[in-house]
Scaffold this active site. Sequence first.
Site, PDB file in Angstrom:
ATOM      1  N   LYS A   1       0.813  -1.230   0.000  1.00 56.27           N
ATOM      2  CA  LYS A   1       0.000   0.000   0.000  1.00 56.27           C
ATOM      3  C   LYS A   1       0.849   1.284   0.000  1.00 56.27           C
ATOM      4  O   LYS A   1       0.472   2.271  -0.613  1.00 56.27           O
ATOM      5  CB  LYS A   1      -0.964   0.007   1.187  1.00 56.27           C
ATOM      6  CG  LYS A   1      -2.080  -1.030   1.071  1.00 56.27           C
ATOM      7  CD  LYS A   1      -3.069  -0.917   2.223  1.00 56.27           C
ATOM      8  CE  LYS A   1      -4.070  -2.066   2.184  1.00 56.27           C
ATOM      9  NZ  LYS A   1      -5.056  -1.989   3.264  1.00 56.27           N
TER      10      LYS A   1
ATOM     11  N   ASP B   1     -10.147   2.372   2.475  1.00 55.97           N
ATOM     12  CA  ASP B   1     -10.292   1.576   3.700  1.00 55.97           C
ATOM     13  C   ASP B   1     -11.092   2.322   4.768  1.00 55.97           C
ATOM     14  O   ASP B   1     -11.999   1.759   5.393  1.00 55.97           O
ATOM     15  CB  ASP B   1      -8.915   1.207   4.279  1.00 55.97           C
ATOM     16  CG  ASP B   1      -8.240   0.074   3.516  1.00 55.97           C
ATOM     17  OD1 ASP B   1      -8.958  -0.748   2.909  1.00 55.97           O
ATOM     18  OD2 ASP B   1      -6.999   0.003   3.534  1.00 55.97           O
TER      19      ASP B   1
HETATM   20  P1  NDP Z   1       0.167  -1.942  11.384  1.00 54.44           P
HETATM   21  O1  NDP Z   1       1.219  -2.988  11.509  1.00 54.44           O
HETATM   22  O2  NDP Z   1       0.391  -0.762  10.517  1.00 54.44           O
HETATM   23  O3  NDP Z   1      -0.167  -1.377  12.874  1.00 54.44           O
HETATM   24  C1  NDP Z   1      -0.347  -2.251  13.937  1.00 54.44           C
HETATM   25  C2  NDP Z   1      -0.907  -1.499  15.146  1.00 54.44           C
HETATM   26  O4  NDP Z   1      -1.219  -2.468  16.147  1.00 54.44           O
HETATM   27  C3  NDP Z   1       0.059  -0.525  15.791  1.00 54.44           C
HETATM   28  O5  NDP Z   1      -0.680   0.551  16.359  1.00 54.44           O
HETATM   29  C4  NDP Z   1       0.702  -1.385  16.890  1.00 54.44           C
HETATM   30  O6  NDP Z   1       1.190  -0.642  17.977  1.00 54.44           O
HETATM   31  C5  NDP Z   1      -0.484  -2.179  17.338  1.00 54.44           C
HETATM   32  N1  NDP Z   1      -0.162  -3.461  17.967  1.00 54.44           N
HETATM   33  C6  NDP Z   1       0.429  -4.532  17.374  1.00 54.44           C
HETATM   34  N2  NDP Z   1       0.516  -5.555  18.256  1.00 54.44           N
HETATM   35  C7  NDP Z   1      -0.045  -5.104  19.421  1.00 54.44           C
HETATM   36  C8  NDP Z   1      -0.253  -5.699  20.705  1.00 54.44           C
HETATM   37  N3  NDP Z   1       0.126  -6.952  20.959  1.00 54.44           N
HETATM   38  N4  NDP Z   1      -0.866  -4.953  21.647  1.00 54.44           N
HETATM   39  C9  NDP Z   1      -1.259  -3.702  21.391  1.00 54.44           C
HETATM   40  N5  NDP Z   1      -1.070  -3.083  20.210  1.00 54.44           N
HETATM   41  C10 NDP Z   1      -0.470  -3.780  19.231  1.00 54.44           C
HETATM   42  O7  NDP Z   1      -1.153  -2.746  10.978  1.00 54.44           O
HETATM   43  P2  NDP Z   1      -2.425  -2.175  10.178  1.00 54.44           P
HETATM   44  O8  NDP Z   1      -2.730  -0.823  10.709  1.00 54.44           O
HETATM   45  O9  NDP Z   1      -2.208  -2.337   8.726  1.00 54.44           O
HETATM   46  O10 NDP Z   1      -3.581  -3.224  10.583  1.00 54.44           O
HETATM   47  C11 NDP Z   1      -4.171  -3.222  11.873  1.00 54.44           C
HETATM   48  C12 NDP Z   1      -5.345  -4.211  11.917  1.00 54.44           C
HETATM   49  O11 NDP Z   1      -6.380  -3.784  11.044  1.00 54.44           O
HETATM   50  C13 NDP Z   1      -4.979  -5.639  11.479  1.00 54.44           C
HETATM   51  O12 NDP Z   1      -5.625  -6.539  12.369  1.00 54.44           O
HETATM   52  C14 NDP Z   1      -5.559  -5.756  10.092  1.00 54.44           C
HETATM   53  O13 NDP Z   1      -5.922  -7.100   9.800  1.00 54.44           O
HETATM   54  C15 NDP Z   1      -6.789  -4.865  10.217  1.00 54.44           C
HETATM   55  N6  NDP Z   1      -7.252  -4.331   8.908  1.00 54.44           N
HETATM   56  C16 NDP Z   1      -8.505  -4.671   8.487  1.00 54.44           C
HETATM   57  C17 NDP Z   1      -9.015  -4.213   7.271  1.00 54.44           C
HETATM   58  C18 NDP Z   1     -10.383  -4.626   6.836  1.00 54.44           C
HETATM   59  O14 NDP Z   1     -10.763  -4.365   5.681  1.00 54.44           O
HETATM   60  N7  NDP Z   1     -11.179  -5.214   7.687  1.00 54.44           N
HETATM   61  C19 NDP Z   1      -8.192  -3.322   6.399  1.00 54.44           C
HETATM   62  C20 NDP Z   1      -6.898  -2.994   6.965  1.00 54.44           C
HETATM   63  C21 NDP Z   1      -6.464  -3.488   8.162  1.00 54.44           C
HETATM   64  P3  NDP Z   1       2.681   0.001  17.986  1.00 54.44           P
HETATM   65  O15 NDP Z   1       2.590   1.267  17.192  1.00 54.44           O
HETATM   66  O16 NDP Z   1       2.956   0.222  19.426  1.00 54.44           O
HETATM   67  O17 NDP Z   1       3.583  -1.034  17.340  1.00 54.44           O
END
Ligand code: NDP
Length: 302
Positions: free
Chosen positions: A65, A102
């Site tokens: 993306k 999205d």
């Molecule tokens: P990113 O990797 O860009 O971001 C991940 C986020 O999750 C960060 O804020 C990170 O925090 C946090 N995080 C990861 N692990 C943990 C944990 N164990 N505890 C607390 N916080 C955590 O991922 P995306 O933003 O691309 O995706 C996020 C979610 O959204 C995914 O589950 C994805 O499947 C879903 N999604 C769904 C879509 C849909 O169409 N339904 C479309 C796009 C995404 P930190 O900054 O501290 O690392």
Amino acid sequence: MRYAVFGNPIAHSKSPQIHAAFAAEFGLPGFQYDKLLAPLDGFGTAVREFVAAGGAGCNVTVPFKEEAFRLAEVLSARARAAGAVNTLMVQADGSLFGDNTDGAGLVADLLRHVPLQGKRLLLLGAGGAARGALLPLLAEQPALLLIANRTVARARALSEDVVQPWLAATGLPAELLPVHGVATFDFLIGGVPLEVTGGASPVRALGKRGVQFDVVINATSASLGGEAIPMAPDAFAADAVAYDMMYGKDETTFLAQARAAGVATRVDGLGMLVGQAAEAFTLWTGHRPDVAPVLASLRAAL
Ligand code: NDP
């Protein structure tokens, strides 16, 4: 007309069946939509070859993306805010237009369950999905938006890059601006200080313990690893809605957490997936599809 979704991996993608159902609704027999695996180091080349072969547009998924964002020659405002593109379209002059649908898909799905105007929103997470959701969420004019993230610096970056410029550009009178802040998850379990960066009366609205939220959106990937978000059950207001961007056959960890906290309306991200596809389809074809039957059949097939 040829369309496709590019990703790596891509075998799991539900996008072809979603778009085929949309095309059937409008009787578009020439509408073709494939899933295409792009090499990790060859996304740009794959898209250029697709366009040269007559491709009119494509969706883009993990991990391309950001690369699609750089590939696009013209960007929508919401793609610029997201820093990521999930939808490309070849324009009449041959240039590539990049959009991010999205967040609009998320908001359309949320609005099927709850109006957002005047509501207190808690956005958990500050990654790509959270960033993409911000402008469409703000456009609904919530009363309050708190971005809470494990790493507060990333929440702050979202505030500085997206929320504050939006607040500055709205031209709304100060008392109508949504109160806005960023915090770590610690705030959600006990009143650890948070940063409030906008709004007319932020101290009254946010700067105390016990603030409650009407809509809590999980945009973290914590549910993927079965981890709960550290969050006091009473952070959910009465009649709150819990939304997890993640989806699956089984209840997600976050939605199980919300259920345990007594939240009645709990929604997973399958509708967001169909909603972002509907936005892309509308951009490409000018037809706005009915998401409900497609969502129901996807749900049944999970
Ligand atoms: P990113 O990797 O860009 O971001 C991940 C986020 O999750 C960060 O804020 C990170 O925090 C946090 N995080 C990861 N692990 C943990 C944990 N164990 N505890 C607390 N916080 C955590 O991922 P995306 O933003 O691309 O995706 C996020 C979610 O959204 C995914 O589950 C994805 O499947 C879903 N999604 C769904 C879509 C849909 O169409 N339904 C479309 C796009 C995404 P930190 O900054 O501290 O690392």
